[in-house]
Design an enzyme around this catalytic site. Structure first.
Site: not given
Length: 696
Positions: A85, A345
């Site tokens: 680029e 329990s």
């Protein structure tokens, strides 16, 4: 006027005009600064303890835009981007005049755009101020903005902003979002093919989207590879190998782990872009997979919750609020780790622990499992049958209801709930109601997180830890004490629970665990731990509907073992017994511990009225520190003294009888190691007194 003077005047005027131009440019720069906010709008991220992404949230505009720093990106990608680029990126001041001249000449010669002259700084300018149309005016503005940007940001900052904002197709912005969506990984380590594709996409992101136009994307990638060969960044053979890789025509979902904890983190700190939890990504992923599969097996409308914590620190390593956050049929949005339910329990181990602590029972003490009436409360066993006389060890392993209530009646429900509060857990009871015997069988409300926090005490020598996952608005204050049981009692419970049979077909793992089923088959629980980690599992319907056949052992326990196995955590051995703590065989039990009775009386004096005051240990006093050197092997033993009580007396050290029955109110004891010890004396009427000391 002489020539020299005219030259001087002209020079002065030129300098003045130049100065005015500079001042004008500075004024314009200040009057029209580029829109460079100090803080970019990015997606909120939730990461694990190691910084790995757990979950991301789209921005208000609906874009996936993840903040990125250069050290989070593969260096090869950065080199390829600059070479493709803006090859003079590190040298120019925002505008590359050579590139602009080349682009203009090619346009004039060919009548079309052959190559662009935009620098990365100019592209960043276009990203922060999108242009409505292509024109000379917009291009000139872009040039000016690039110069302004270069004056305000470093080269690294320009690259980071570009790689955060660059478009990659659809609602993907930035290299991290693109890498996660197209490759399923962070851009830290990319293949040559992957890096080239990420360089190619931002030029024409919609035309080159791999998930829609895979062939176009592949052709663009190949052009980048060819350019890299020309630039000398890649060898021809390396580029050729990269070109052989297919471009997958798919887009992956971004990570969405720990949704409930992530939502909580955002609620508690809405302004932050990054939230770090104590979770471990690999553990979380394993638990969520287990929960989804288990819920499917168990049936429609059933959800699964799990919490896995480090018992030494209280840090949560994995938590699953539901089987599937997005499954409306299972009410997946409800966080079942924090929802208050009946624990069945699962509280029984703490009842037994208090009984051990108070010297009321030993593991081999016999206790009745027969129908009983406690002032109108008549507990029944889960299977509606009774075992008769059983050992305390068997009663807890079989989760028998009547023996548990016998012990709770002896130790007191309020004492049990007081210990829960010491461990940082306040059970939910109806307004104005005091704790009763029903809490032993689930008649109280707790959450899955509450249960796991209580069980950290069993895995951590009797001291619980406050659970935290990092989503809290503030760091929870550590418990001042956290003691839920004495160390010796906690070990006795762990020793019993480690002997509970694993579900059929379960992966082998040495853990102590307990199951529970709430009334009406609404909740199935299983809580287990080894020497470091505690894992709690809940299964049921979030709307509290009954599920026939649902139970802790059948439904939740297999999930517990599978989740431990797939968590990836190493198995840690259960704690060793504290000094002086043993599992006493029945033949060696004192007469007062051979059989549990509510009054704790010796059979020989059961019908005799007790007139003497209760026994009280006067030496050593409670909390005393005893020097081991003064009572070590070969030296004089420690003298124990008591007042009151009815002879004969039975002395116990950490639950182990010291000698035969004593009629005198003195005894001797030889400590066998340093640390905390509990001394207990039981008189002929079954009354007990205890002190806790520390042997140095």
């Amino acid at each position: 006027m002489t020539r020299l003077r005219r030259i001087a005047i002209v020079g002065t005027a030129g300098a003045a005009l130049a100065a005015l131009a500079v001042v004008g440019l500075l004024a314009l720069d200040r009057a029209y600064p580029p829109p460079l906010p100090e803080k970019m709008i990015v997606s909120a991220e939730v990461v694990d303890r190691d910084g790995q992404l757990l979950r991301a949230y789209a921005t208000a505009s609906g874009h996936w835009r993840l903040a990125v720093q250069l050290d989070q990106v593969d260096p090869q990608l950065l080199k390829m981007l600059v070479a493709y680029e803006d090859k003079r990126f590190w040298e120019h001041e925002g505008v590359d005049l050579l590139a602009l001249g080349r682009a203009a000449w090619q346009f004039a010669a060919n009548g079309r755009i052959v190559s662009g002259g935009s620098t990365l700084s100019m592209q960043l300018a276009r990203l922060i101020e999108p242009r409505e149309e292509r024109s000379i005016g917009s291009k000139l503005k872009q040039l000016a903005r690039a110069l302004q940007i270069e004056q305000r940001l470093s080269k690294r900052e320009i690259l980071e902003r570009y790689m955060t904002l660059a478009p990659y197709g659809g609602n993907l912005e930035g290299v991290r979002a693109a890498s996660l969506a197209y490759f399923g990984k962070e851009p830290k380590r990319l293949t040559v093919s992957e890096a080239a594709l990420l360089v190619a996409l931002p030029q024409l992101p919609e035309r080159r989207r791999p998930d829609r136009n895979a062939k176009v994307a592949q052709a663009a990638r190949d052009r980048v590879l060819a350019r890299m060969v020309s630039a000398g960044l890649l060898g021809e053979s390396e580029a050729a190998r990269a070109a052989l890789d297919d471009v997958d025509a798919m887009r992956l979902a971004l990570p969405a782990l720990a949704p409930h904890a992530s939502d909580a983190a955002l609620r508690n700190a809405p302004g932050a872009d990054r939230h770090q939890l104590t979770l471990r990504k690999s553990v979380q992923a394993g638990l969520e997979a287990v929960a989804r599969e288990a819920a499917t097996r168990l049936g429609p409308k059933i959800s699964v919750g799990m919490v896995l914590a480090d018992a030494m620190t209280g840090e949560i390593l994995g938590e699953v609020g539901s089987a599937n956050y997005f499954d409306a049929s299972r009410s997946g949005w409800i966080d079942m780790t924090r929802t208050v339910r009946s624990p069945g329990s699962t509280l029984k181990p703490f009842i037994y622990g208090l009984a051990f602590e108070q010297g009321l029972v030993a593991q081999e003490t016999l206790i009745e499992d027969r129908p009983a009436d406690f002032a109108g409360y008549r507990p029944k066993n889960f299977d509606m049958s009774y075992q008769g006389d059983v050992s305390v060890r068997q009663a807890l392993q079989l989760s028998l209801n009547v023996p548990a209530i016998r012990l709770l009646d002896a130790v007191g429900p309020q004492r049990l709930t007081a210990r829960f509060r010491q461990a940082g857990v306040t059970p939910s009871l109806p307004a104005g109601e005091k704790p009763g015997l029903a809490i032993g069988l689930g008649g109280v409300g707790v959450s899955l997180r509450d249960l796991v926090q209580l069980y950290t005490g069993l895995a951590n020598g009797g001291r619980a830890k406050i659970l935290r996952d990092g989503s809290e608005a503030s760091t929870p204050s550590p418990l001042a004490n956290g003691a839920i049981l004495e160390e010796q009692a906690a070990w006795q419970i762990s020793d019993i629970l480690s002997g509970v049979k694993a579900p059929e077909g379960a992966a082998k793992r040495t853990i102590a665990y307990k199951t529970g089923t709430s009334y009406g088959y609404r909740d199935a629980w299983s809580i287990g731990y080894d020497g470091r980690y505690v894992l709690g599992v809940w299964a049921g319907r979030p709307d509290a509907g009954a599920v026939p056949g649902l139970s802790g052992y059948v439904s939740a326990a297999p999930i517990l073992f599978e989740a431990f196995s797939r968590s990836g955590l190493p198995a840690m051995p259960l704690p060793r017994p504290p000094a002086g703590t043993l599992r006493t065989v029945r033949a060696d039990l004192p007469v007062t511990l051979e059989r549990f009775s509510p009054a704790g009386q010796l059979p020989t004096v059961a019908s005799t009225a007790v007139t003497e005051p209760a026994p009280q240990i006067v030496f050593p006093p409670d909390g005393a520190r005893v020097e081991l050197g003064a009572a070590s092997e070969g030296a004089a033993p420690l003298v124990l003294k008591l007042q009151g009580g009815r002879a004969p007396f039975r002395w116990l050290a950490n639950g182990k009888p010291l000698s035969t029955l004593e009629r005198r109110r003195e005894a001797t004891w030889q400590p066998d190691g340093a640390g905390y010890s509990t001394l207990t004396v039981i008189d002929a009427a079954g009354r007990a007194a205890s002190v806790k000391i520390f042997v140095e």
